[in-house]
Design a protein around this motif. Structure first.
Motif, PDB file in Angstrom:
ATOM      1  N   PHE A  17       0.828  -1.205   0.000  1.00 29.37           N
ATOM      2  CA  PHE A  17       0.000   0.000   0.000  1.00 29.37           C
ATOM      3  C   PHE A  17       0.864   1.256   0.000  1.00 29.37           C
ATOM      4  O   PHE A  17       0.605   2.196  -0.744  1.00 29.37           O
ATOM      5  N   PHE A  18       1.893   1.277   0.834  1.00 28.19           N
ATOM      6  CA  PHE A  18       2.684   2.491   0.971  1.00 28.19           C
ATOM      7  C   PHE A  18       3.789   2.602  -0.065  1.00 28.19           C
ATOM      8  O   PHE A  18       4.268   3.704  -0.327  1.00 28.19           O
ATOM      9  N   LEU A  19       4.197   1.514  -0.670  1.00 30.39           N
ATOM     10  CA  LEU A  19       5.118   1.592  -1.803  1.00 30.39           C
ATOM     11  C   LEU A  19       4.451   2.348  -2.959  1.00 30.39           C
ATOM     12  O   LEU A  19       5.031   3.316  -3.478  1.00 30.39           O
ATOM     13  N   PRO A  20       3.228   1.985  -3.374  1.00 34.02           N
ATOM     14  CA  PRO A  20       2.571   2.769  -4.433  1.00 34.02           C
ATOM     15  C   PRO A  20       2.361   4.234  -4.053  1.00 34.02           C
ATOM     16  O   PRO A  20       2.528   5.129  -4.877  1.00 34.02           O
ATOM     17  N   LYS A  21       2.009   4.470  -2.787  1.00 31.43           N
ATOM     18  CA  LYS A  21       1.830   5.855  -2.344  1.00 31.43           C
ATOM     19  C   LYS A  21       3.126   6.625  -2.534  1.00 31.43           C
ATOM     20  O   LYS A  21       3.130   7.762  -2.984  1.00 31.43           O
ATOM     21  N   ASN A  22       4.254   5.976  -2.232  1.00 34.48           N
ATOM     22  CA  ASN A  22       5.538   6.648  -2.331  1.00 34.48           C
ATOM     23  C   ASN A  22       6.150   6.587  -3.722  1.00 34.48           C
ATOM     24  O   ASN A  22       7.168   7.223  -3.978  1.00 34.48           O
ATOM     25  N   ILE A  23       5.554   5.850  -4.610  1.00 35.99           N
ATOM     26  CA  ILE A  23       5.903   5.943  -6.031  1.00 35.99           C
ATOM     27  C   ILE A  23       5.194   7.149  -6.630  1.00 35.99           C
ATOM     28  O   ILE A  23       5.767   7.910  -7.398  1.00 35.99           O
ATOM     29  N   LEU A  24       3.958   7.343  -6.226  1.00 36.15           N
ATOM     30  CA  LEU A  24       3.109   8.381  -6.817  1.00 36.15           C
ATOM     31  C   LEU A  24       3.301   9.757  -6.178  1.00 36.15           C
ATOM     32  O   LEU A  24       3.508  10.751  -6.885  1.00 36.15           O
ATOM     33  N   TYR A  25       3.243   9.835  -4.872  1.00 33.30           N
ATOM     34  CA  TYR A  25       3.210  11.132  -4.194  1.00 33.30           C
ATOM     35  C   TYR A  25       4.429  12.017  -4.461  1.00 33.30           C
ATOM     36  O   TYR A  25       4.261  13.196  -4.786  1.00 33.30           O
ATOM     37  N   PRO A  26       5.658  11.512  -4.346  1.00 34.22           N
ATOM     38  CA  PRO A  26       6.800  12.410  -4.573  1.00 34.22           C
ATOM     39  C   PRO A  26       6.898  12.937  -6.008  1.00 34.22           C
ATOM     40  O   PRO A  26       7.518  13.965  -6.250  1.00 34.22           O
ATOM     41  N   TYR A  27       6.284  12.224  -6.948  1.00 40.31           N
ATOM     42  CA  TYR A  27       6.408  12.597  -8.357  1.00 40.31           C
ATOM     43  C   TYR A  27       5.096  13.127  -8.922  1.00 40.31           C
ATOM     44  O   TYR A  27       4.915  13.183 -10.135  1.00 40.31           O
ATOM     45  N   ILE A  28       4.213  13.558  -8.027  1.00 44.31           N
ATOM     46  CA  ILE A  28       2.920  14.066  -8.474  1.00 44.31           C
ATOM     47  C   ILE A  28       3.078  15.426  -9.164  1.00 44.31           C
ATOM     48  O   ILE A  28       2.326  15.753 -10.068  1.00 44.31           O
ATOM     49  N   GLY A  29       4.080  16.199  -8.765  1.00 47.37           N
ATOM     50  CA  GLY A  29       4.334  17.495  -9.414  1.00 47.37           C
ATOM     51  C   GLY A  29       4.567  17.351 -10.906  1.00 47.37           C
ATOM     52  O   GLY A  29       3.876  17.988 -11.715  1.00 47.37           O
ATOM     53  N   PRO A  30       5.525  16.512 -11.321  1.00 49.54           N
ATOM     54  CA  PRO A  30       5.722  16.313 -12.760  1.00 49.54           C
ATOM     55  C   PRO A  30       4.476  15.775 -13.464  1.00 49.54           C
ATOM     56  O   PRO A  30       4.194  16.124 -14.604  1.00 49.54           O
ATOM     57  N   PHE A  31       3.710  14.958 -12.763  1.00 42.85           N
ATOM     58  CA  PHE A  31       2.460  14.430 -13.322  1.00 42.85           C
ATOM     59  C   PHE A  31       1.494  15.584 -13.602  1.00 42.85           C
ATOM     60  O   PHE A  31       0.880  15.655 -14.665  1.00 42.85           O
ATOM     61  N   PHE A  32       1.359  16.505 -12.652  1.00 39.94           N
ATOM     62  CA  PHE A  32       0.473  17.650 -12.838  1.00 39.94           C
ATOM     63  C   PHE A  32       0.981  18.588 -13.926  1.00 39.94           C
ATOM     64  O   PHE A  32       0.194  19.140 -14.685  1.00 39.94           O
ATOM     65  N   PHE A  33       2.283  18.787 -13.995  1.00 36.48           N
ATOM     66  CA  PHE A  33       2.845  19.644 -15.036  1.00 36.48           C
ATOM     67  C   PHE A  33       2.529  19.075 -16.416  1.00 36.48           C
ATOM     68  O   PHE A  33       2.174  19.812 -17.327  1.00 36.48           O
ATOM     69  N   ARG A  34       2.643  17.754 -16.571  1.00 38.09           N
ATOM     70  CA  ARG A  34       2.336  17.111 -17.847  1.00 38.09           C
ATOM     71  C   ARG A  34       0.870  17.331 -18.216  1.00 38.09           C
ATOM     72  O   ARG A  34       0.516  17.486 -19.377  1.00 38.09           O
ATOM     73  N   ALA A  35       0.019  17.377 -17.192  1.00 36.02           N
ATOM     74  CA  ALA A  35      -1.416  17.569 -17.425  1.00 36.02           C
ATOM     75  C   ALA A  35      -1.780  19.046 -17.572  1.00 36.02           C
ATOM     76  O   ALA A  35      -2.956  19.377 -17.704  1.00 36.02           O
TER      77      ALA A  35
END
Length: 189
Positions: A17-35
């Motif tokens: 559960f927390f591995l996916p959270k920590n795959i996604l959360y730290p890199y959410i900024g670049p994800f939002f920039f792409r969007a």
């Protein structure tokens, strides 16, 4: 032996559960920039935090009688959020919906997994709780590494999907682990 199996299941779930959270959360900024939402990162994370508070409240209210259901719901909501974020593309509405579901799923997750592990460990709950810290920190470190590698080699679009695949493993574990920390708490009263 059964108690040890329950603790192992709890630790596996924490990792998945927390591995996916920590795959996604730290890199959410670049994800939002792409969007095209780079200027809204603070707002989106604020919405995540508010919905996480709602998730904490819901878990606190219902955990004594609905632990298994809440764990399943938390994992399922996070998976749905991952799928929504994966399909969202540049749709701000879809991204906000995904973030709301993720926040709801994440808010009470620590309490859910700690409670399940403590129940499974019985009198060894203190030992189980100390093992949780190790697995949790491993998930944080591994999530940062895996998320960074995914971002560098495959781009932002794969990050929600990687999280969703790992969460599927967690959901399958809970689905078959009906007696290992995921039982209803007896009512004393």
């Amino acid at each position: 032996m059964c108690l040890l199996a329950g603790v192992g299941i709890g630790l596996s779930l924490i990792l998945l559960f927390f591995l996916p959270k920590n795959i996604l959360y730290p890199y959410i900024g670049p994800f939002f920039f792409r969007a095209g939402m780079g200027g809204q990162v603070d707002t989106v994370l604020f919405v995540f935090g508010l919905t996480a508070l709602v998730g904490i409240w819901l878990v606190g209210t219902l955990i004594d009688h609905w632990l298994r259901t809440l764990v399943l719901a938390s994992i399922a909501l996070f998976m749905i959020a991952g799928c929504i974020l994966g399909f969202a593309g540049t749709s701000p509405i879809a991204i906000y919906v995904g973030i709301v579901l993720w926040g709801l799923s994440f808010g009470g997750a620590a309490t859910l997994f700690q409670t399940a592990s403590a129940r499974a460990a019985g009198e060894g709950a203190d030992i189980a709780q100390s093992m949780i810290v190790t697995v949790w920190n491993a998930a944080i470190a591994a999530g940062g590494i895996v998320g960074g590698l995914l971002l560098d080699h495959l781009g932002t679009t794969v990050i929600p999907w990687a999280a969703t695949v790992l969460l599927l493993g967690a959901l399958m574990i809970v689905a078959v682990a009906s007696r290992s920390g995921f039982t209803r708490m007896p009512h004393n009263g």
